[in-house]
Write a protein that holds these residues in place. Sequence first.
Motif, short mmCIF file in Angstrom:
data_model
loop_
_atom_site.label_atom_id
_atom_site.label_comp_id
_atom_site.label_asym_id
_atom_site.label_seq_id
_atom_site.Cartn_x
_atom_site.Cartn_y
_atom_site.Cartn_z
N ALA A 59 13.61 -3.24 1.70
CA ALA A 59 14.51 -3.19 0.54
C ALA A 59 13.82 -2.67 -0.71
CB ALA A 59 15.08 -4.59 0.27
N ASN A 60 12.49 -2.54 -0.67
CA ASN A 60 11.75 -2.10 -1.87
C ASN A 60 10.41 -1.53 -1.42
OD1 ASN A 60 11.01 -1.74 -4.58
ND2 ASN A 60 10.09 -3.78 -4.69
N LEU A 61 10.45 -0.38 -0.76
CA LEU A 61 9.26 0.15 -0.10
C LEU A 61 8.14 0.45 -1.09
CD1 LEU A 61 10.93 2.63 2.41
CD2 LEU A 61 9.77 0.48 2.98
N PRO A 62 6.88 0.21 -0.69
CA PRO A 62 5.75 0.61 -1.53
C PRO A 62 5.74 2.12 -1.72
CG PRO A 62 5.04 -0.83 0.28
CD PRO A 62 6.45 -0.43 0.57
N GLU A 63 5.24 2.57 -2.87
CA GLU A 63 5.09 4.00 -3.09
C GLU A 63 3.87 4.54 -2.34
OE1 GLU A 63 5.15 4.80 -7.24
OE2 GLU A 63 7.21 4.09 -7.49
N GLN A 64 2.83 3.72 -2.20
CA GLN A 64 1.66 4.09 -1.41
C GLN A 64 0.85 2.83 -1.13
OE1 GLN A 64 -0.73 6.76 -3.87
NE2 GLN A 64 -1.77 5.05 -4.84
N ARG A 65 -0.14 2.98 -0.26
CA ARG A 65 -1.07 1.88 -0.01
C ARG A 65 -1.97 1.69 -1.23
NH1 ARG A 65 -0.45 1.17 5.43
NH2 ARG A 65 -0.20 3.02 6.71
N ILE A 66 -2.55 0.48 -1.35
CA ILE A 66 -3.61 0.29 -2.33
C ILE A 66 -4.76 1.20 -1.89
CG2 ILE A 66 -5.17 -1.36 -3.41
CD1 ILE A 66 -2.16 -1.85 -3.92
N PRO A 67 -5.34 2.01 -2.78
CA PRO A 67 -6.27 3.05 -2.35
C PRO A 67 -7.63 2.56 -1.85
CG PRO A 67 -6.02 3.07 -4.73
CD PRO A 67 -4.99 2.13 -4.20
N ARG A 68 -8.00 1.31 -2.17
CA ARG A 68 -9.30 0.81 -1.72
C ARG A 68 -9.16 -0.59 -1.14
NH1 ARG A 68 -12.75 2.93 -6.97
NH2 ARG A 68 -12.95 5.10 -6.28
N ASN A 69 -10.11 -0.92 -0.29
CA ASN A 69 -10.15 -2.23 0.35
C ASN A 69 -10.34 -3.33 -0.68
OD1 ASN A 69 -12.37 -4.33 1.71
ND2 ASN A 69 -10.62 -3.86 3.01
N ALA A 70 -9.64 -4.44 -0.50
CA ALA A 70 -9.76 -5.59 -1.41
C ALA A 70 -11.13 -6.24 -1.23
CB ALA A 70 -8.65 -6.60 -1.14
N PRO A 71 -12.01 -6.20 -2.23
CA PRO A 71 -13.35 -6.78 -2.07
C PRO A 71 -13.34 -8.29 -2.16
CG PRO A 71 -13.09 -5.93 -4.30
CD PRO A 71 -11.82 -5.58 -3.55
N GLY A 72 -14.34 -8.92 -1.53
CA GLY A 72 -14.50 -10.36 -1.64
C GLY A 72 -14.95 -10.76 -3.04
N LEU A 73 -14.77 -12.04 -3.35
CA LEU A 73 -15.07 -12.55 -4.69
C LEU A 73 -16.29 -13.46 -4.72
CD1 LEU A 73 -11.42 -13.44 -5.80
CD2 LEU A 73 -12.65 -11.29 -6.09
N TRP A 74 -17.08 -13.48 -3.66
CA TRP A 74 -18.18 -14.43 -3.56
C TRP A 74 -19.27 -14.17 -4.60
CZ3 TRP A 74 -16.39 -18.10 -0.71
CH2 TRP A 74 -15.51 -17.81 0.35
N ASN A 75 -19.63 -15.22 -5.31
CA ASN A 75 -20.78 -15.25 -6.23
C ASN A 75 -20.64 -14.33 -7.43
OD1 ASN A 75 -22.38 -17.19 -4.81
ND2 ASN A 75 -22.81 -15.61 -3.28
N LEU A 76 -19.44 -13.88 -7.73
CA LEU A 76 -19.28 -13.01 -8.90
C LEU A 76 -19.61 -13.73 -10.19
CD1 LEU A 76 -16.06 -10.93 -8.09
CD2 LEU A 76 -18.46 -10.36 -7.66
N GLY A 77 -19.69 -15.06 -10.15
CA GLY A 77 -20.05 -15.83 -11.34
C GLY A 77 -21.52 -15.87 -11.62
#
Length: 435
Positions: free
Chosen positions: A91-109
């Motif tokens: 009912a609301n198709l994406p215009e495109q894929r997200i262009p890059r892989n979703a990175p992990g968030l480990w230890n970013l602090g």
Amino acid sequence: MHRIFALALFGATTAQADMRPDLGPRPQFPAPDMAAVELGQMLFYDPILSGNRNISCATCHHPRFGTGDGLSLGLGEGGIGLGPDRRADPANLPEQRIPRNAPGLWNLGAPEFTVMFHDGRLEDNPEHPGGIRTPLGDDMVAGFDDALAAQAMFPVLSADEMAGHYSENEVAEAVRLGQLSTPGGAWDRIAARVEAIPAYRAGFDAVLGEGAPITFADIGNVLADFIRFEWRADMSPFDAYMLGQGDLPAPALHGMELFYGKANCSQCHSGWFQTDHDFHALAVPQIGPGKAARFEAHNRDEGRIRVTGQSQDAFAFRTPSLRNVSLTAPYGHSGAFTTLEGVVQHHMSPEQSLNGYDTTEAILPNLDGAEDWNIQQNAQERAALIAPVDVPPISLNPDEVADIVAFLRALTDEDAAAGRLGVPESVPSGLRVDR
């Protein structure tokens, strides 16, 4: 290559202690402000930050999938479902894929993480407005604590990620008009939504002081506080071994020898978090639209060069940390490799791997009309990807690859993976929580 020193510490055998790599002082993390952390937890899982109130930060960075989404390239706006089950909404198709892989968030602090995103386009830099170098340039508003706080807020400005398709909500409309950080723009509109919810107003009263205006930077800051606390991962079997509190299994120990020796992995994957925070070209197969402007139809992702303009940065991407890497598949900026074995073998001979890549390995939700393999199927484009690679081929037998993978698995902090605060049952907006 790291110096190997001989030091027998309590709880580990002398033979194993003799093999410890010298990684320098242990990383330090700032003490958490739990009021801010708990407020950030609610906002992280609350779809209120998205234009259509249907996508949260956790949709693409969920603990069930190692703080990623389990996909090579995800679907943001126009997608429904979670993780590998996410699919296009008819009912609301994406215009495109997200262009890059979703990175992990480990230890970013950890303070050493000062550069964000695969191409490093956001980084702590005192010479830039607000102390942060960002694609917004002089339009970057003040008030973000650091690059970690700022990076949490950029997906809400992306039509494909969280903002929504053109003009279908007030946030997407502001993005379309280029009104991002300007007064009354997209960030202000989202901040106003949050401030209108009594529980969030009370939460920010506790953090900022009663009645203080809630800005978009304030939201980014508490999200960063949550990420620092929730996904600190620094007590793996490798850490226990390094602290003299236990031995590694024989395969992992041999894998560690290879990692810091013959295989030369630590040339780039250095330090306690196994990253040099630098950028390298590795000819990872290119999938999907690439990180390109809408008018560019070549599907090419040129990496760091789009940030610096320097020819030596062509097709270079940030060295990822390897902490909890066993949980964060798929791997690479495009998520081309779904197994640790596959990505280790790619490092052995990037050219051979690129030319022989099996496209069925990618985990991609069906999206009719997506031109996912334009680059991979073009010999000239593959040659351009290979040209800047300066990693010499390495010969490893299957047992050695397996031992390196065993070492990589020994970098998993199971307590961190289980989560400290976890996924809330509900959020103050009353919107659906991805579980």
